[in-house]
Write an enzyme that holds these catalytic residues in place. Sequence first.
Site, PDB file in Angstrom:
ATOM      1  N   THR A   1       1.119 -10.187 -11.051  1.00  0.00           N
ATOM      2  CA  THR A   1       0.175 -10.920 -11.906  1.00  0.00           C
ATOM      3  C   THR A   1       0.801 -11.116 -13.279  1.00  0.00           C
ATOM      4  O   THR A   1       1.458 -10.198 -13.795  1.00  0.00           O
ATOM      5  CB  THR A   1      -1.138 -10.111 -12.043  1.00  0.00           C
ATOM      6  OG1 THR A   1      -1.645  -9.854 -10.754  1.00  0.00           O
ATOM      7  CG2 THR A   1      -2.176 -10.870 -12.853  1.00  0.00           C
TER       8      THR A   1
ATOM      9  N   GLU B   1      -8.913  -0.099   1.792  1.00  0.00           N
ATOM     10  CA  GLU B   1      -8.503   1.003   2.673  1.00  0.00           C
ATOM     11  C   GLU B   1      -7.854   2.126   1.841  1.00  0.00           C
ATOM     12  O   GLU B   1      -8.111   3.310   2.069  1.00  0.00           O
ATOM     13  CB  GLU B   1      -7.531   0.481   3.745  1.00  0.00           C
ATOM     14  CG  GLU B   1      -8.160  -0.471   4.770  1.00  0.00           C
ATOM     15  CD  GLU B   1      -8.488  -1.878   4.250  1.00  0.00           C
ATOM     16  OE1 GLU B   1      -8.005  -2.238   3.163  1.00  0.00           O
ATOM     17  OE2 GLU B   1      -9.236  -2.604   4.928  1.00  0.00           O
TER      18      GLU B   1
ATOM     19  N   GLU C   1      -4.472  -3.912  -6.753  1.00  0.00           N
ATOM     20  CA  GLU C   1      -4.650  -2.592  -7.391  1.00  0.00           C
ATOM     21  C   GLU C   1      -5.180  -1.547  -6.399  1.00  0.00           C
ATOM     22  O   GLU C   1      -5.993  -0.687  -6.740  1.00  0.00           O
ATOM     23  CB  GLU C   1      -5.507  -2.704  -8.656  1.00  0.00           C
ATOM     24  CG  GLU C   1      -4.811  -3.597  -9.673  1.00  0.00           C
ATOM     25  CD  GLU C   1      -5.163  -3.363 -11.113  1.00  0.00           C
ATOM     26  OE1 GLU C   1      -5.617  -2.256 -11.441  1.00  0.00           O
ATOM     27  OE2 GLU C   1      -4.948  -4.279 -11.907  1.00  0.00           O
TER      28      GLU C   1
ATOM     29  N   TRP D   1       4.170 -10.240  -5.762  1.00  0.00           N
ATOM     30  CA  TRP D   1       2.744 -10.348  -6.129  1.00  0.00           C
ATOM     31  C   TRP D   1       2.486  -9.909  -7.572  1.00  0.00           C
ATOM     32  O   TRP D   1       1.543  -9.173  -7.830  1.00  0.00           O
ATOM     33  CB  TRP D   1       1.857  -9.508  -5.192  1.00  0.00           C
ATOM     34  CG  TRP D   1       2.181  -9.560  -3.750  1.00  0.00           C
ATOM     35  CD1 TRP D   1       2.422  -8.504  -2.926  1.00  0.00           C
ATOM     36  CD2 TRP D   1       2.271 -10.731  -2.924  1.00  0.00           C
ATOM     37  NE1 TRP D   1       2.677  -8.934  -1.653  1.00  0.00           N
ATOM     38  CE2 TRP D   1       2.598 -10.311  -1.625  1.00  0.00           C
ATOM     39  CE3 TRP D   1       2.124 -12.098  -3.158  1.00  0.00           C
ATOM     40  CZ2 TRP D   1       2.768 -11.192  -0.566  1.00  0.00           C
ATOM     41  CZ3 TRP D   1       2.314 -12.982  -2.105  1.00  0.00           C
ATOM     42  CH2 TRP D   1       2.620 -12.525  -0.841  1.00  0.00           C
TER      43      TRP D   1
ATOM     44  N   SER E   1       0.833  -1.213   0.000  1.00  0.00           N
ATOM     45  CA  SER E   1       0.000   0.000   0.000  1.00  0.00           C
ATOM     46  C   SER E   1       0.864   1.257   0.000  1.00  0.00           C
ATOM     47  O   SER E   1       0.534   2.266  -0.631  1.00  0.00           O
ATOM     48  CB  SER E   1      -0.900   0.005   1.232  1.00  0.00           C
ATOM     49  OG  SER E   1      -1.896  -0.981   1.103  1.00  0.00           O
TER      50      SER E   1
HETATM   51  N1  CAA Z   1      -3.474   9.421  -9.144  1.00  0.00           N
HETATM   52  C1  CAA Z   1      -2.521  10.290  -9.537  1.00  0.00           C
HETATM   53  N2  CAA Z   1      -1.559  10.754  -8.716  1.00  0.00           N
HETATM   54  C2  CAA Z   1      -1.581  10.321  -7.457  1.00  0.00           C
HETATM   55  C3  CAA Z   1      -2.540   9.414  -6.973  1.00  0.00           C
HETATM   56  C4  CAA Z   1      -3.518   8.963  -7.867  1.00  0.00           C
HETATM   57  N3  CAA Z   1      -4.464   8.086  -7.512  1.00  0.00           N
HETATM   58  N4  CAA Z   1      -2.286   9.170  -5.669  1.00  0.00           N
HETATM   59  C5  CAA Z   1      -1.201   9.890  -5.330  1.00  0.00           C
HETATM   60  N5  CAA Z   1      -0.786  10.589  -6.412  1.00  0.00           N
HETATM   61  C6  CAA Z   1       0.347  11.502  -6.478  1.00  0.00           C
HETATM   62  C7  CAA Z   1       0.147  12.686  -5.569  1.00  0.00           C
HETATM   63  O1  CAA Z   1      -0.534  13.729  -6.239  1.00  0.00           O
HETATM   64  C8  CAA Z   1       1.581  13.057  -5.225  1.00  0.00           C
HETATM   65  O2  CAA Z   1       2.161  13.752  -6.306  1.00  0.00           O
HETATM   66  P1  CAA Z   1       3.119  15.038  -6.042  1.00  0.00           P
HETATM   67  O3  CAA Z   1       4.093  14.661  -4.974  1.00  0.00           O
HETATM   68  O4  CAA Z   1       3.723  15.283  -7.375  1.00  0.00           O
HETATM   69  O5  CAA Z   1       2.217  16.135  -5.599  1.00  0.00           O
HETATM   70  C9  CAA Z   1       2.279  11.710  -5.172  1.00  0.00           C
HETATM   71  O6  CAA Z   1       1.488  10.824  -5.967  1.00  0.00           O
HETATM   72  C10 CAA Z   1       2.421  11.147  -3.784  1.00  0.00           C
HETATM   73  O7  CAA Z   1       1.146  11.097  -3.244  1.00  0.00           O
HETATM   74  P2  CAA Z   1       0.871  11.267  -1.701  1.00  0.00           P
HETATM   75  O8  CAA Z   1       1.671  12.406  -1.145  1.00  0.00           O
HETATM   76  O9  CAA Z   1      -0.599  11.283  -1.539  1.00  0.00           O
HETATM   77  O10 CAA Z   1       1.538   9.904  -1.162  1.00  0.00           O
HETATM   78  P3  CAA Z   1       1.077   8.955  -0.022  1.00  0.00           P
HETATM   79  O11 CAA Z   1       2.248   8.073   0.254  1.00  0.00           O
HETATM   80  O12 CAA Z   1       0.435   9.681   1.112  1.00  0.00           O
HETATM   81  O13 CAA Z   1      -0.107   8.085  -0.713  1.00  0.00           O
HETATM   82  C11 CAA Z   1      -0.871   6.296  -2.079  1.00  0.00           C
HETATM   83  C12 CAA Z   1       0.132   7.404  -1.896  1.00  0.00           C
HETATM   84  C13 CAA Z   1      -2.167   6.899  -2.617  1.00  0.00           C
HETATM   85  C14 CAA Z   1      -1.185   5.572  -0.786  1.00  0.00           C
HETATM   86  C15 CAA Z   1      -0.234   5.336  -3.085  1.00  0.00           C
HETATM   87  O14 CAA Z   1       0.967   4.835  -2.547  1.00  0.00           O
HETATM   88  C16 CAA Z   1      -1.102   4.196  -3.501  1.00  0.00           C
HETATM   89  O15 CAA Z   1      -1.975   4.347  -4.356  1.00  0.00           O
HETATM   90  N6  CAA Z   1      -0.875   2.985  -2.933  1.00  0.00           N
HETATM   91  C17 CAA Z   1      -1.526   1.774  -3.400  1.00  0.00           C
HETATM   92  C18 CAA Z   1      -0.640   1.070  -4.374  1.00  0.00           C
HETATM   93  C19 CAA Z   1      -1.380   0.127  -5.234  1.00  0.00           C
HETATM   94  O16 CAA Z   1      -2.495   0.360  -5.694  1.00  0.00           O
HETATM   95  N7  CAA Z   1      -0.725  -1.004  -5.547  1.00  0.00           N
HETATM   96  C20 CAA Z   1      -1.264  -1.948  -6.445  1.00  0.00           C
HETATM   97  C21 CAA Z   1      -0.155  -2.792  -6.971  1.00  0.00           C
HETATM   98  S1  CAA Z   1      -0.351  -3.207  -8.661  1.00  0.00           S
HETATM   99  C22 CAA Z   1      -1.366  -4.561  -8.691  1.00  0.00           C
HETATM  100  O17 CAA Z   1      -1.982  -4.944  -7.748  1.00  0.00           O
HETATM  101  C23 CAA Z   1      -1.461  -5.104 -10.046  1.00  0.00           C
HETATM  102  C24 CAA Z   1      -1.778  -6.515 -10.198  1.00  0.00           C
HETATM  103  O18 CAA Z   1      -0.886  -7.304 -10.403  1.00  0.00           O
HETATM  104  C25 CAA Z   1      -3.195  -6.936 -10.236  1.00  0.00           C
END
Ligand code: CAA
Length: 380
Positions: free
Chosen positions: A158, A367, A363, A156, A132
Amino acid sequence: MNFEITEDQLMIQQTAKEFAETEIAPTAIERDKKAEFPGSIVKKLGELGFMGMMVSPQFDGAGLDTVSYVLAMIELSKVDASIGVIMSVNNSLVCYGLEKWGSDHIKEKYLKPLARGEKLGAFALSEPEAGSDATQQHTTAFRENGNWVINGMKNWITNGTSADYYLVMAQTDKEKAHHGITTFLVEKGTPGFDHGAKEDKLGIRSSDTCSLTFENCKVPDENIVWEVGKGFNFAMNTLNGGRIGIAAQACGIAEGALMAAKGYAKTRKAFGTEIAHHQAIQFKIADMAVKVEAAKLLTLQAAALKDNGKKYLKEAAMAKLYASKVSVECALEAIQIHGGYGYVREYLVERFLRDAKITEIYEGTSEIQRIVIARELLKD
Ligand code: CAA
């Protein structure tokens, strides 16, 4: 507001439905038991244009919209959610980003065979210590003699053992934190790059998931996707669309569970009549149907916003959050309606539950979706 599906979209939906019934259903239970990758089915999906559905014909894709993609994903996932995730990763997490941010070289050499379904893609962001909290990338890449040298581990993944091309996020400048992450396209067979054994999973067992290792793996400059330092941006923006695909997969599982429950309730007799005549069962079926419909509407809304060039970040997260919850709930209710028969492998409803759970995890966990939604809501 127009809720009507066009003739073209209906045709795609029908094609997917027929393909799922004739080509996927006959082997789904066996592939799940044996955790067998559906290589020949994926090849046929490629021939149908389903592996690069939204890629423009200029790059050998089907040039369809996201709504058509969602409708196809639902039909396929109703029958086998493993097929859904294989297809979703190739379409949403790999082809989408390469078409939007890839160089001409990348589009010509890699996107075209991916969109034709001749090659398969994987998306490598997660790591043992970065799930995450995806900004915490430990995989690194440094420049040496005109190449980038990648070291680290991904988890992990895919399509991990079956893919040909991998999009790998790596830290190229630690000082810049997430602004120092870069995306590299790594080909299978590149020296220094290997994959681990397939994970023995609870569900979506016919899709393959594994870890990846990089030990002084060299890739050329031309395999950078977008620009140095844009990797986190690339991953986040790609995942925003990917979540529509997973929401569609979850809708498919939920609808598959509903269909199985209806079918069983109309044939199983108890207390002198088919159990479908008992209100206890009718209420369950009605509640399941309402949830499935609401999940599909949220998912199609996110898809339509994307197709119309509108912002869809919050709506995609809402669709994934809700549809994944509904898929677990509907699978549980389908088992309850089946009673003891729902608890054994011969009846397909237990697979719906095992397949549904992951949609609340990958993805972006539920949470994380709530964080994304709340941050968007609180911006104003
Ligand atoms: N879309 C675009 N930009 C985003 C974004 C989004 N959904 N979420 C965050 N950002 C950008 C922010 O705008 C910020 O950019 P700047 O620094 O340039 O302003 C930067 O990313 C960092 O964001 P935060 O400061 O909000 O960082 P954070 O650490 O507090 O939160 C998070 C980041 C939203 C938790 C992010 O880490 C996240 O989405 N985590 C989940 C990861 C995930 O989905 N993993 C899936 C793995 S792939 C998978 O599962 C594929 C498979 O095989 C099926």
